[in-house]
Design a protein around this motif. Structure first.
Motif, PDB file in Angstrom:
ATOM      1  N   GLY A  98       0.794  -1.223   0.000  1.00  0.00           N
ATOM      2  CA  GLY A  98       0.000   0.000   0.000  1.00  0.00           C
ATOM      3  C   GLY A  98       0.824   1.270   0.000  1.00  0.00           C
ATOM      4  N   ASN A  99       2.013   1.210   0.593  1.00  0.00           N
ATOM      5  CA  ASN A  99       2.861   2.408   0.632  1.00  0.00           C
ATOM      6  C   ASN A  99       4.117   2.247  -0.219  1.00  0.00           C
ATOM      7  OD1 ASN A  99       4.395   0.662   2.131  1.00  0.00           O
ATOM      8  ND2 ASN A  99       4.418   1.887   4.001  1.00  0.00           N
ATOM      9  N   ALA A 100       4.115   1.265  -1.130  1.00  0.00           N
ATOM     10  CA  ALA A 100       5.322   0.965  -1.908  1.00  0.00           C
ATOM     11  C   ALA A 100       5.806   2.155  -2.718  1.00  0.00           C
ATOM     12  CB  ALA A 100       5.072  -0.235  -2.821  1.00  0.00           C
ATOM     13  N   GLU A 101       4.891   2.884  -3.328  1.00  0.00           N
ATOM     14  CA  GLU A 101       5.308   4.020  -4.146  1.00  0.00           C
ATOM     15  C   GLU A 101       5.958   5.098  -3.287  1.00  0.00           C
ATOM     16  OE1 GLU A 101       6.176   6.178  -7.441  1.00  0.00           O
ATOM     17  OE2 GLU A 101       5.321   4.156  -7.415  1.00  0.00           O
ATOM     18  N   GLY A 102       5.316   5.444  -2.188  1.00  0.00           N
ATOM     19  CA  GLY A 102       5.870   6.482  -1.323  1.00  0.00           C
ATOM     20  C   GLY A 102       7.236   6.121  -0.789  1.00  0.00           C
ATOM     21  N   VAL A 103       7.407   4.870  -0.335  1.00  0.00           N
ATOM     22  CA  VAL A 103       8.688   4.452   0.236  1.00  0.00           C
ATOM     23  C   VAL A 103       9.762   4.377  -0.843  1.00  0.00           C
ATOM     24  CG1 VAL A 103       9.898   2.628   1.483  1.00  0.00           C
ATOM     25  CG2 VAL A 103       7.557   3.233   2.125  1.00  0.00           C
ATOM     26  N   ALA A 104       9.418   3.829  -2.010  1.00  0.00           N
ATOM     27  CA  ALA A 104      10.405   3.715  -3.081  1.00  0.00           C
ATOM     28  C   ALA A 104      10.869   5.087  -3.556  1.00  0.00           C
ATOM     29  CB  ALA A 104       9.823   2.911  -4.244  1.00  0.00           C
ATOM     30  N   GLU A 105       9.944   6.025  -3.708  1.00  0.00           N
ATOM     31  CA  GLU A 105      10.330   7.376  -4.121  1.00  0.00           C
ATOM     32  C   GLU A 105      11.255   8.013  -3.081  1.00  0.00           C
ATOM     33  OE1 GLU A 105       6.976   9.821  -5.038  1.00  0.00           O
ATOM     34  OE2 GLU A 105       6.239   8.499  -6.633  1.00  0.00           O
ATOM     35  N   HIS A 106      10.953   7.784  -1.805  1.00  0.00           N
ATOM     36  CA  HIS A 106      11.768   8.348  -0.731  1.00  0.00           C
ATOM     37  C   HIS A 106      13.191   7.780  -0.785  1.00  0.00           C
ATOM     38  CE1 HIS A 106      11.547  10.404   3.298  1.00  0.00           C
ATOM     39  NE2 HIS A 106      12.610   9.668   3.522  1.00  0.00           N
ATOM     40  N   ALA A 107      13.283   6.457  -0.951  1.00  0.00           N
ATOM     41  CA  ALA A 107      14.596   5.818  -1.020  1.00  0.00           C
ATOM     42  C   ALA A 107      15.383   6.320  -2.226  1.00  0.00           C
ATOM     43  CB  ALA A 107      14.434   4.296  -1.086  1.00  0.00           C
ATOM     44  N   LEU A 108      14.715   6.429  -3.368  1.00  0.00           N
ATOM     45  CA  LEU A 108      15.394   6.929  -4.561  1.00  0.00           C
ATOM     46  C   LEU A 108      15.869   8.366  -4.349  1.00  0.00           C
ATOM     47  CD1 LEU A 108      16.251   6.591  -7.511  1.00  0.00           C
ATOM     48  CD2 LEU A 108      13.964   7.383  -8.170  1.00  0.00           C
ATOM     49  N   GLY A 109      15.037   9.191  -3.729  1.00  0.00           N
ATOM     50  CA  GLY A 109      15.438  10.568  -3.446  1.00  0.00           C
ATOM     51  C   GLY A 109      16.672  10.628  -2.559  1.00  0.00           C
ATOM     52  N   MET A 110      16.711   9.770  -1.536  1.00  0.00           N
ATOM     53  CA  MET A 110      17.887   9.732  -0.665  1.00  0.00           C
ATOM     54  C   MET A 110      19.130   9.332  -1.444  1.00  0.00           C
ATOM     55  SD  MET A 110      16.656   8.170   2.999  1.00  0.00           S
ATOM     56  CE  MET A 110      16.315   9.350   4.331  1.00  0.00           C
ATOM     57  N   ILE A 111      18.993   8.335  -2.303  1.00  0.00           N
ATOM     58  CA  ILE A 111      20.140   7.882  -3.093  1.00  0.00           C
ATOM     59  C   ILE A 111      20.695   9.017  -3.948  1.00  0.00           C
ATOM     60  CG2 ILE A 111      20.814   6.379  -5.009  1.00  0.00           C
ATOM     61  CD1 ILE A 111      18.804   4.302  -3.843  1.00  0.00           C
ATOM     62  N   LEU A 112      19.825   9.712  -4.636  1.00  0.00           N
ATOM     63  CA  LEU A 112      20.261  10.800  -5.515  1.00  0.00           C
ATOM     64  C   LEU A 112      20.944  11.919  -4.728  1.00  0.00           C
ATOM     65  CD1 LEU A 112      17.119  10.943  -7.829  1.00  0.00           C
ATOM     66  CD2 LEU A 112      19.410  10.183  -8.494  1.00  0.00           C
ATOM     67  N   LEU A 113      20.364  12.285  -3.606  1.00  0.00           N
ATOM     68  CA  LEU A 113      20.925  13.363  -2.797  1.00  0.00           C
ATOM     69  C   LEU A 113      22.274  12.973  -2.200  1.00  0.00           C
ATOM     70  CD1 LEU A 113      17.693  14.585  -1.013  1.00  0.00           C
ATOM     71  CD2 LEU A 113      19.006  15.845  -2.725  1.00  0.00           C
ATOM     72  N   LEU A 114      22.407  11.703  -1.784  1.00  0.00           N
ATOM     73  CA  LEU A 114      23.670  11.265  -1.201  1.00  0.00           C
ATOM     74  C   LEU A 114      24.774  11.174  -2.252  1.00  0.00           C
ATOM     75  CD1 LEU A 114      22.215   8.584   1.196  1.00  0.00           C
ATOM     76  CD2 LEU A 114      23.462  10.627   1.915  1.00  0.00           C
ATOM     77  N   LEU A 115      24.450  10.668  -3.428  1.00  0.00           N
ATOM     78  CA  LEU A 115      25.462  10.592  -4.483  1.00  0.00           C
ATOM     79  C   LEU A 115      25.940  11.984  -4.893  1.00  0.00           C
ATOM     80  CD1 LEU A 115      24.094   7.736  -6.782  1.00  0.00           C
ATOM     81  CD2 LEU A 115      26.097   7.642  -5.291  1.00  0.00           C
TER      82      LEU A 115
END
Length: 348
Positions: A107-124
Protein backbone atom coordinates in the motif's frame (compact mmCIF):
# COMPACT_ATOMS: atom_id res chain seq x y z
CA UNK A 1 -23.47 -10.66 15.11
CA UNK A 2 -21.40 -7.78 13.78
CA UNK A 3 -17.63 -7.92 13.57
CA UNK A 4 -16.37 -5.25 15.95
CA UNK A 5 -13.03 -3.66 15.09
CA UNK A 6 -11.15 -1.44 17.55
CA UNK A 7 -8.57 1.24 16.91
CA UNK A 8 -6.76 3.39 19.46
CA UNK A 9 -6.98 7.18 19.43
CA UNK A 10 -6.58 7.85 15.69
CA UNK A 11 -6.95 5.67 12.60
CA UNK A 12 -4.13 5.63 10.07
CA UNK A 13 -6.29 7.82 7.83
CA UNK A 14 -9.94 8.84 7.59
CA UNK A 15 -10.17 6.51 4.60
CA UNK A 16 -10.30 3.63 7.10
CA UNK A 17 -13.56 4.89 8.52
CA UNK A 18 -14.97 5.78 5.11
CA UNK A 19 -14.12 2.40 3.64
CA UNK A 20 -15.36 0.49 6.69
CA UNK A 21 -18.72 2.27 6.47
CA UNK A 22 -19.37 0.47 3.18
CA UNK A 23 -19.45 -2.89 4.97
CA UNK A 24 -22.60 -3.34 7.10
CA UNK A 25 -21.09 -6.28 9.01
CA UNK A 26 -18.32 -4.10 10.44
CA UNK A 27 -18.70 -2.02 13.60
CA UNK A 28 -15.78 0.32 14.25
CA UNK A 29 -14.96 1.02 17.89
CA UNK A 30 -12.88 4.04 18.83
CA UNK A 31 -10.91 3.52 22.07
CA UNK A 32 -8.99 6.38 23.65
CA UNK A 33 -5.83 5.72 25.65
CA UNK A 34 -6.35 8.68 28.02
CA UNK A 35 -8.03 6.29 30.45
CA UNK A 36 -6.73 3.56 32.74
CA UNK A 37 -4.96 0.79 30.89
CA UNK A 38 -7.33 -1.81 32.30
CA UNK A 39 -10.25 0.04 30.72
CA UNK A 40 -8.50 0.13 27.35
CA UNK A 41 -7.94 -3.63 27.48
CA UNK A 42 -11.50 -4.25 28.65
CA UNK A 43 -12.77 -2.31 25.65
CA UNK A 44 -10.49 -4.29 23.33
CA UNK A 45 -11.82 -7.51 24.85
CA UNK A 46 -15.25 -6.71 23.43
CA UNK A 47 -13.93 -6.66 19.86
CA UNK A 48 -13.11 -9.29 17.28
CA UNK A 49 -10.65 -7.12 15.34
CA UNK A 50 -7.76 -4.92 16.45
CA UNK A 51 -6.41 -2.29 14.04
CA UNK A 52 -2.97 -1.78 15.55
CA UNK A 53 -0.26 0.77 14.94
CA UNK A 54 2.74 -0.66 13.13
CA UNK A 55 5.56 1.44 14.62
CA UNK A 56 6.62 0.03 17.98
CA UNK A 57 7.43 3.41 19.55
CA UNK A 58 3.99 4.80 18.77
CA UNK A 59 2.25 2.28 21.01
CA UNK A 60 2.79 1.35 24.68
CA UNK A 61 4.38 -2.08 24.95
CA UNK A 62 1.40 -3.32 26.96
CA UNK A 63 -0.83 -2.78 23.91
CA UNK A 64 1.42 -4.59 21.45
CA UNK A 65 -0.09 -7.85 20.24
CA UNK A 66 1.78 -10.31 22.43
CA UNK A 67 0.84 -13.60 24.03
CA UNK A 68 0.13 -11.71 27.26
CA UNK A 69 -2.33 -9.33 25.60
CA UNK A 70 -3.94 -12.11 23.54
CA UNK A 71 -4.64 -14.03 26.75
CA UNK A 72 -6.81 -11.10 27.85
CA UNK A 73 -8.67 -10.92 24.54
CA UNK A 74 -10.36 -14.33 24.15
CA UNK A 75 -12.78 -13.02 21.53
CA UNK A 76 -10.14 -11.54 19.23
CA UNK A 77 -10.11 -13.08 15.76
CA UNK A 78 -7.89 -10.82 13.68
CA UNK A 79 -5.27 -8.09 14.01
CA UNK A 80 -4.21 -5.81 11.18
CA UNK A 81 -1.28 -3.40 11.25
CA UNK A 82 -1.58 0.18 10.10
CA UNK A 83 1.02 -0.37 7.39
CA UNK A 84 3.35 -2.86 5.75
CA UNK A 85 5.40 -3.26 8.93
CA UNK A 86 4.14 -5.25 11.88
CA UNK A 87 6.71 -4.71 14.62
CA UNK A 88 3.93 -4.51 17.21
CA UNK A 89 2.49 -7.92 16.32
CA UNK A 90 3.91 -11.22 17.57
CA UNK A 91 2.85 -13.36 14.64
CA UNK A 92 3.77 -16.64 16.31
CA UNK A 93 1.70 -15.76 19.37
CA UNK A 94 -1.24 -14.94 17.09
CA UNK A 95 -0.95 -18.31 15.39
CA UNK A 96 -0.93 -20.10 18.74
CA UNK A 97 -4.08 -18.21 19.73
CA UNK A 98 -5.88 -18.84 16.42
CA UNK A 99 -5.81 -15.14 15.55
CA UNK A 100 -5.16 -14.02 11.99
CA UNK A 101 -2.44 -11.40 11.48
CA UNK A 102 -2.50 -9.15 8.42
CA UNK A 103 -0.37 -6.28 7.17
CA UNK A 104 -0.94 -3.78 4.37
CA UNK A 105 2.05 -4.77 2.24
CA UNK A 106 2.23 -2.86 -1.02
CA UNK A 107 0.00 0.00 0.00
CA UNK A 108 2.86 2.41 0.63
CA UNK A 109 5.32 0.96 -1.91
CA UNK A 110 5.31 4.02 -4.15
CA UNK A 111 5.87 6.48 -1.32
CA UNK A 112 8.69 4.45 0.24
CA UNK A 113 10.41 3.71 -3.08
CA UNK A 114 10.33 7.38 -4.12
CA UNK A 115 11.77 8.35 -0.73
CA UNK A 116 14.60 5.82 -1.02
CA UNK A 117 15.39 6.93 -4.56
CA UNK A 118 15.44 10.57 -3.45
CA UNK A 119 17.89 9.73 -0.66
CA UNK A 120 20.14 7.88 -3.09
CA UNK A 121 20.26 10.80 -5.52
CA UNK A 122 20.93 13.36 -2.80
CA UNK A 123 23.67 11.27 -1.20
CA UNK A 124 25.46 10.59 -4.48
CA UNK A 125 25.41 14.33 -5.22
CA UNK A 126 26.64 14.97 -1.63
CA UNK A 127 23.83 17.40 -0.93
CA UNK A 128 23.82 16.79 2.87
CA UNK A 129 27.53 17.64 3.07
CA UNK A 130 27.16 20.76 0.90
CA UNK A 131 24.13 21.91 2.89
CA UNK A 132 25.99 21.47 6.19
CA UNK A 133 28.93 23.47 4.84
CA UNK A 134 26.61 26.27 3.64
CA UNK A 135 24.90 26.49 7.03
CA UNK A 136 28.27 26.71 8.77
CA UNK A 137 29.75 29.25 6.34
CA UNK A 138 32.65 27.05 5.26
CA UNK A 139 31.96 26.59 1.54
CA UNK A 140 35.14 26.92 -0.47
CA UNK A 141 35.80 25.51 -3.92
CA UNK A 142 32.78 23.77 -5.40
CA UNK A 143 34.86 20.78 -6.50
CA UNK A 144 35.20 19.88 -2.82
CA UNK A 145 31.68 18.45 -3.18
CA UNK A 146 32.33 16.47 -6.34
CA UNK A 147 29.39 14.14 -6.68
CA UNK A 148 28.48 11.06 -8.69
CA UNK A 149 25.62 10.27 -11.05
CA UNK A 150 23.31 7.32 -10.57
CA UNK A 151 23.30 6.50 -14.27
CA UNK A 152 24.70 3.03 -14.94
CA UNK A 153 25.65 2.28 -11.35
CA UNK A 154 25.14 -1.02 -9.53
CA UNK A 155 22.45 -0.88 -6.86
CA UNK A 156 21.87 -3.74 -4.42
CA UNK A 157 18.38 -4.23 -3.01
CA UNK A 158 18.12 -6.25 0.19
CA UNK A 159 14.54 -7.43 -0.13
CA UNK A 160 12.57 -7.55 -3.38
CA UNK A 161 8.99 -7.37 -2.16
CA UNK A 162 6.56 -4.60 -3.08
CA UNK A 163 8.93 -1.71 -2.34
CA UNK A 164 12.00 -3.46 -3.70
CA UNK A 165 10.19 -4.29 -6.93
CA UNK A 166 9.10 -0.69 -7.39
CA UNK A 167 12.69 0.41 -6.69
CA UNK A 168 13.93 -1.88 -9.45
CA UNK A 169 11.45 -0.26 -11.85
CA UNK A 170 12.59 3.24 -10.93
CA UNK A 171 16.27 2.31 -11.14
CA UNK A 172 15.75 0.93 -14.64
CA UNK A 173 15.17 4.52 -15.80
CA UNK A 174 18.77 5.24 -14.79
CA UNK A 175 20.14 2.17 -16.55
CA UNK A 176 21.30 0.69 -13.26
CA UNK A 177 22.43 -2.87 -12.79
CA UNK A 178 20.13 -4.07 -10.02
CA UNK A 179 21.17 -6.90 -7.69
CA UNK A 180 18.75 -8.43 -5.21
CA UNK A 181 19.22 -10.56 -2.10
CA UNK A 182 15.89 -12.09 -1.08
CA UNK A 183 15.68 -15.70 0.12
CA UNK A 184 11.96 -15.85 -0.65
CA UNK A 185 12.34 -15.18 -4.39
CA UNK A 186 14.17 -17.42 -6.84
CA UNK A 187 16.38 -16.30 -9.72
CA UNK A 188 13.54 -16.33 -12.24
CA UNK A 189 11.33 -14.32 -9.93
CA UNK A 190 14.05 -11.74 -9.39
CA UNK A 191 14.64 -11.47 -13.12
CA UNK A 192 10.93 -10.92 -13.71
CA UNK A 193 11.13 -8.03 -11.25
CA UNK A 194 14.13 -6.47 -12.99
CA UNK A 195 16.92 -7.70 -10.75
CA UNK A 196 19.67 -10.31 -10.67
CA UNK A 197 19.48 -12.67 -7.72
CA UNK A 198 22.66 -12.87 -5.66
CA UNK A 199 23.59 -13.72 -2.10
CA UNK A 200 24.12 -10.92 0.37
CA UNK A 201 27.96 -11.04 0.43
CA UNK A 202 28.11 -10.64 -3.34
CA UNK A 203 25.59 -7.83 -3.25
CA UNK A 204 27.53 -5.93 -0.61
CA UNK A 205 30.84 -6.29 -2.44
CA UNK A 206 29.51 -5.31 -5.87
CA UNK A 207 27.11 -2.44 -5.16
CA UNK A 208 27.73 1.29 -5.36
CA UNK A 209 24.49 1.74 -3.42
CA UNK A 210 22.82 -0.68 -1.00
CA UNK A 211 19.15 -0.04 -0.25
CA UNK A 212 17.29 -2.02 2.43
CA UNK A 213 13.70 -3.16 1.84
CA UNK A 214 13.32 -6.20 4.08
CA UNK A 215 11.09 -6.65 7.15
CA UNK A 216 12.49 -6.78 10.67
CA UNK A 217 12.59 -10.45 11.67
CA UNK A 218 14.83 -12.66 13.77
CA UNK A 219 16.85 -13.28 10.58
CA UNK A 220 17.26 -9.62 9.61
CA UNK A 221 17.76 -8.06 13.05
CA UNK A 222 21.34 -6.75 13.06
CA UNK A 223 21.86 -8.01 9.50
CA UNK A 224 23.89 -4.95 8.49
CA UNK A 225 26.48 -5.14 11.21
CA UNK A 226 30.14 -4.10 11.29
CA UNK A 227 31.16 -7.07 9.16
CA UNK A 228 28.50 -6.39 6.52
CA UNK A 229 29.42 -2.70 6.39
CA UNK A 230 33.11 -3.54 6.00
CA UNK A 231 32.16 -5.92 3.16
CA UNK A 232 30.58 -3.06 1.22
CA UNK A 233 32.48 -1.42 -1.61
CA UNK A 234 34.66 1.51 -0.39
CA UNK A 235 32.85 4.75 -1.09
CA UNK A 236 29.45 3.06 -1.30
CA UNK A 237 26.21 4.56 0.00
CA UNK A 238 23.74 2.82 2.34
CA UNK A 239 20.03 3.68 2.47
CA UNK A 240 17.44 2.14 4.78
CA UNK A 241 13.72 2.76 4.57
CA UNK A 242 13.03 -0.70 6.01
CA UNK A 243 12.97 -1.00 9.80
CA UNK A 244 15.14 0.15 12.68
CA UNK A 245 17.17 -2.69 14.15
CA UNK A 246 18.39 -4.05 10.82
CA UNK A 247 21.38 -1.68 10.76
CA UNK A 248 23.93 -1.51 13.59
CA UNK A 249 23.92 2.26 14.04
CA UNK A 250 27.20 2.42 15.99
CA UNK A 251 28.95 0.36 13.33
CA UNK A 252 27.49 2.57 10.60
CA UNK A 253 28.82 5.68 12.31
CA UNK A 254 32.28 4.10 12.49
CA UNK A 255 32.16 3.19 8.78
CA UNK A 256 31.29 6.78 7.91
CA UNK A 257 33.85 8.34 10.20
CA UNK A 258 36.73 6.26 8.85
CA UNK A 259 35.69 7.06 5.29
CA UNK A 260 34.82 3.51 4.24
CA UNK A 261 31.28 4.59 3.32
CA UNK A 262 30.55 7.85 1.52
CA UNK A 263 27.10 8.42 2.95
CA UNK A 264 23.98 6.98 4.54
CA UNK A 265 20.28 7.72 4.32
CA UNK A 266 18.16 6.56 7.25
CA UNK A 267 14.40 6.83 7.51
CA UNK A 268 14.19 4.22 10.29
CA UNK A 269 16.00 4.08 13.62
CA UNK A 270 16.52 1.88 16.67
CA UNK A 271 14.74 4.54 18.69
CA UNK A 272 12.06 6.53 16.91
CA UNK A 273 12.34 9.38 16.67
CA UNK A 274 16.08 9.34 17.37
CA UNK A 275 17.23 11.78 20.05
CA UNK A 276 18.58 15.09 18.79
CA UNK A 277 21.93 14.09 20.31
CA UNK A 278 22.23 10.98 18.13
CA UNK A 279 25.72 11.13 16.57
CA UNK A 280 24.51 10.02 13.14
CA UNK A 281 22.30 13.11 12.94
CA UNK A 282 25.39 15.29 13.34
CA UNK A 283 27.37 13.57 10.63
CA UNK A 284 27.51 15.68 7.45
CA UNK A 285 27.22 12.65 5.14
CA UNK A 286 24.01 11.40 6.72
CA UNK A 287 20.55 12.20 5.41
CA UNK A 288 17.85 11.42 7.96
CA UNK A 289 14.08 11.43 8.20
CA UNK A 290 11.78 10.33 11.05
CA UNK A 291 10.16 7.21 9.53
CA UNK A 292 8.22 9.30 7.02
CA UNK A 293 9.00 7.47 3.77
CA UNK A 294 5.50 6.05 3.59
CA UNK A 295 3.80 9.08 5.09
CA UNK A 296 2.17 10.49 1.97
CA UNK A 297 -1.47 11.39 1.50
CA UNK A 298 -1.80 8.75 -1.18
CA UNK A 299 -0.07 5.94 0.72
CA UNK A 300 -1.95 6.54 3.94
CA UNK A 301 -5.34 6.59 2.25
CA UNK A 302 -4.45 3.43 0.35
CA UNK A 303 -3.27 1.38 3.33
CA UNK A 304 -6.21 2.53 5.46
CA UNK A 305 -8.71 1.35 2.86
CA UNK A 306 -6.84 -1.93 2.49
CA UNK A 307 -7.13 -2.57 6.24
CA UNK A 308 -10.88 -1.93 6.29
CA UNK A 309 -11.37 -4.29 3.35
CA UNK A 310 -9.26 -6.95 5.06
CA UNK A 311 -11.39 -6.86 8.22
CA UNK A 312 -14.54 -7.09 6.10
CA UNK A 313 -13.14 -10.13 4.29
CA UNK A 314 -12.60 -11.94 7.60
CA UNK A 315 -16.30 -11.93 8.50
CA UNK A 316 -17.09 -14.99 6.37
CA UNK A 317 -13.91 -15.63 4.39
CA UNK A 318 -10.20 -15.00 4.63
CA UNK A 319 -8.45 -11.62 4.43
CA UNK A 320 -5.60 -10.98 1.99
CA UNK A 321 -1.94 -10.53 3.01
CA UNK A 322 -2.04 -13.17 5.74
CA UNK A 323 1.15 -13.29 7.79
CA UNK A 324 0.19 -16.60 9.43
CA UNK A 325 -1.81 -18.89 7.13
CA UNK A 326 -1.09 -21.71 9.57
CA UNK A 327 -3.66 -20.11 11.91
CA UNK A 328 -6.55 -20.50 9.44
CA UNK A 329 -8.00 -23.84 10.71
CA UNK A 330 -8.21 -22.72 14.32
CA UNK A 331 -9.34 -19.23 13.33
CA UNK A 332 -12.19 -20.74 11.31
CA UNK A 333 -13.36 -22.82 14.27
CA UNK A 334 -13.12 -19.88 16.65
CA UNK A 335 -14.93 -17.55 14.26
CA UNK A 336 -17.85 -19.99 14.02
CA UNK A 337 -18.01 -20.23 17.80
CA UNK A 338 -17.73 -16.47 18.37
CA UNK A 339 -19.79 -15.08 15.49
CA UNK A 340 -22.14 -18.01 15.03
CA UNK A 341 -24.48 -18.12 12.04
CA UNK A 342 -23.17 -16.26 9.02
CA UNK A 343 -19.53 -17.09 9.69
CA UNK A 344 -19.32 -19.93 7.17
CA UNK A 345 -16.14 -21.79 6.51
CA UNK A 346 -14.35 -20.27 3.51
CA UNK A 347 -14.33 -22.24 0.29
CA UNK A 348 -11.20 -24.29 -0.33
Amino acid sequence: MRFRVAYLDLPMNEAFLTSAAAFPNLEICHITTDQPERDVIAALAGCQGYYVRAARHELPDRLHVTSALLAELPGLLMVASYGAGYDTIDVEACSEAGVLAVNQAGGNAEGVAEHALGMILLLLKRVPEAWAAMREGRVGARHAFLGRELLGRTVGLVGLGHVGTRMAELLAVFGCRVLAADPAIDAAGCAARGAQKVKLPELLAASDVVSLHCPLTSETRGLIDAGALRAMRPGAVLVSTARGGIVDEAALLAALEDGHLAGAGLDVWNEEPPPASHPLLAHPAVLGSPHTAGVTAESRARVASMAAEAFAAAVAGLPPRLLNPEAVPRFTERRQAILGKGAERPAG
